[in-house]
Design an enzyme around this catalytic site. Structure first.
Site, short mmCIF file in Angstrom:
data_model
loop_
_atom_site.label_atom_id
_atom_site.label_comp_id
_atom_site.label_asym_id
_atom_site.label_seq_id
_atom_site.Cartn_x
_atom_site.Cartn_y
_atom_site.Cartn_z
N VAL A 53 0.82 -1.21 0.00
CA VAL A 53 0.00 0.00 0.00
C VAL A 53 0.86 1.26 0.00
CG1 VAL A 53 -1.79 1.27 1.25
CG2 VAL A 53 -1.89 -1.22 1.15
N HIS A 84 2.23 4.01 10.64
CA HIS A 84 1.01 3.68 11.36
C HIS A 84 1.43 3.36 12.80
CE1 HIS A 84 -3.04 2.58 11.98
NE2 HIS A 84 -3.00 1.30 11.65
N GLU A 131 -27.48 10.75 -7.78
CA GLU A 131 -27.86 11.58 -6.64
C GLU A 131 -27.18 11.15 -5.34
OE1 GLU A 131 -29.36 14.32 -6.66
OE2 GLU A 131 -30.29 14.35 -8.65
N GLN A 169 3.87 -7.08 9.82
CA GLN A 169 4.86 -6.57 10.77
C GLN A 169 5.08 -7.55 11.92
OE1 GLN A 169 4.15 -2.58 12.13
NE2 GLN A 169 4.15 -1.71 10.07
#
Length: 349
Positions: free
Chosen positions: A40, A124, A244, A103
Site C-alpha cells: 500500500v 502507522h 444523486e 509486521q
C-alpha cells in the site's frame, strides 16, 4: 517548527518552506533507507524518496507479487531490491511498511538488525501502540519515528508526480540518537508531504482506525448504500439513484469542499439545497454520534486491533477479503457506478 492556529487551537506544523528538500537531503546524506513492504504505502514512499535523491533500497519477500511489482517499477534485485533480512542489515533507517499482520510476522527479522543508532520508521502507530498484542518492542538504543501520509500510497505518488503533496502527521516515540527530529522531518519531506503536523503513536492509530471505519470508508459506504436503497425502493432508476447518491458528491461537491470548505460548497448550491442541508445535517450528526462513540471506544480498548490481527493472520484471509470486496463490487449500487463512469465525457472523447 511553526505554531499554526486551527479553529482556535495551536498545533506544531512543519512546512516545506522552513524545512526544504535540500535540507532534508543534507540530513540524510549518509543514510541508507530500506523500505520494507511493497503493497500500500511502500511503492509511493520508496519511489518518491528515490526521485527526490535519497539512497533507497526495497526489502520484500522474493517470489511474491509485490517483488515482481517492485521489479516492474525499476528496483533491481541485488542492487536496490533485497530480501527483508538483507535490506534491514544494509539500512541505517528501516521503514517498516508491511501490513500490521505482516509486521508481526517479520518483527524477529527486523529486531535482530536494529543495531544501536539505527532508526525504525512507521507510517502507522498500530505495532507500537498495541505492543501487548503485536510483540513489537524496539530496543532502547534506536530512534523510533513515524510519518503517516493522510491518504493512500497511490495518492501520495500521484500527487508527487503532479508536483503537489499530501499532508502527513509525524511522531517521535523514542529519540536515542538526538537526531530523531531531523530524521523524521527529513523523511516526511522526502516522501512528498505537503506539510507535517505533530502527533504521537497512540493518537495516530486511534484517529486512523476511527477514520477508516468511519467517514473515510465504513460510514460513507453505509450512507451510500442506505440512500441508494431508499431511492430504488421508491421507484428511482439505478442511474438516477447513483448520480444523486455518489456521482454528484464525488465529481462536483467534494472538489468544492476541498477547495474552500463545506460552507463554500453550500454557497455554490441552490437555496433549496442549502435550506435542506442546514435543516438535516444535525439530525444525521445526532443519529450517528452514538455509533462513532462506540467505534472510538472499540479502538481505544484494543478490540479493533485484536479483530484485525485475528482476521488478517488467518491463512484464508485473502480469499475471505476478496469475497467481501466482490460483494461490494457486484452490488447494484456499484455496478450502476461502473456504467455511470463509462459515460463520463472524458471516456467518450
Amino acid at each position: 517548527m511553526a505554531k499554526m492556529n486551527f479553529g482556535g487551537v495551536e498545533e506544531n506544523v512543519v512546512t516545506r518552506a522552513e524545512f526544504p528538500l535540500e535540507k532534508a537531503r543534507d540530513v540524510l546524506k549518509n543514510e541508507t533507507i530500506a523500505v520494507l513492504g511493497y503493497g500500500v504505502q511502500g511503492p509511493g514512499q520508496s519511489l518518491n524518496l528515490k526521485d527526490n535523491g535519497f539512497n533507497v533500497i526495497v526489502g520484500q519477500r522474493k517470489g511474491s507479487k509485490s517483488w515482481d511489482k517492485a521489479i516492474a517499477d525499476g528496483w533491481v534485485p541485488g542492487e536496490t531490491l533485497f530480501e527483508i533480512d538483507e535490506a534491514c542489515a544494509k539500512a541505517t533507517i528501516i521503514e517498516f511498511l508491511l501490513s500490521d499482520a505482516g509486521q508481526i510476522a517479520a518483527w524477529p527479522t527486523v529486531k535482530k538488525n536494529l543495531t544501536p543508532g539505527k532508526a525504525l520508521y512507521f507510517s502507522h502507530g498500530f505495532g507500537i501502540t498495541y505492543s501487548d498484542k503485536t510483540g513489537i518492542v524496539p530496543p532502547a538504543d534506536v530512534d523510533v519515528i513515524l510519518v503517516a501520509p493522510k491518504g493512500s500510497g497511490t495518492s501520495l505518488r500521484r500527487l508527487f508526480l503532479e508536483g503537489k503533496g499530501i499532508n502527513s502527521s509525524y511522531a517521535i516515540h523514542q529519540d536515542a540518537t538526538g537526531k530523531a527530529y531531523d530524521r523524521v522531518i527529513a523523511l516526511g519531506i522526502g516522501v512528498g508531504s505537503g506539510y507535517l503536523f505533530e502527533t504521537d503513536f497512540k493518537r495516530e492509530v486511534y484517529s486512523d482506525l476511527t477514520g477508516e471505519r468511519g467517514t473515510l470508508m465504513g460510514a460513507i459506504q453505509g450512507i451510500f448504500a442506505a440512500q441508494y436503497q431508499v431511492l430504488r425502493e421508491n421507484g428511482h432508476t439505478p442511474s438516477e439513484a447513483f448520480n444523486e447518491t455518489v456521482e454528484e458528491l464525488s465529481q462536483s461537491l467534494m472538489p468544492l469542499i476541498a477547495e474552500k470548505g463545506m460552507d463554500w460548497m453550500y454557497a455554490n448550491c441552490s437555496t433549496t439545497a442549502q435550506r435542506g442541508a442546514l435543516d438535516w445535517w444535525k439530525r444525521f450528526r445526532d443519529a450517528t454520534m452514538p455509533v462513532f462513540k462506540e467505534l472510538y471506544e472499540s479502538v481505544k480498548t484494543g478490540n479493533e486491533a485484536q479483530i484485525s490481527i485475528d482476521s488478517n493472520s488467518k491463512p484464508d484471509y485473502r480469499e475471505k477479503l476478496n469475497a467481501e470486496l466482490k460483494e461490494l463490487h457486484d452490488s447494484e449500487l456499484w455496478r450502476a457506478g461502473e456504467t455511470v463512469r463509462e459515460l463520463r465525457p472524458e471516456r467518450s472523447k
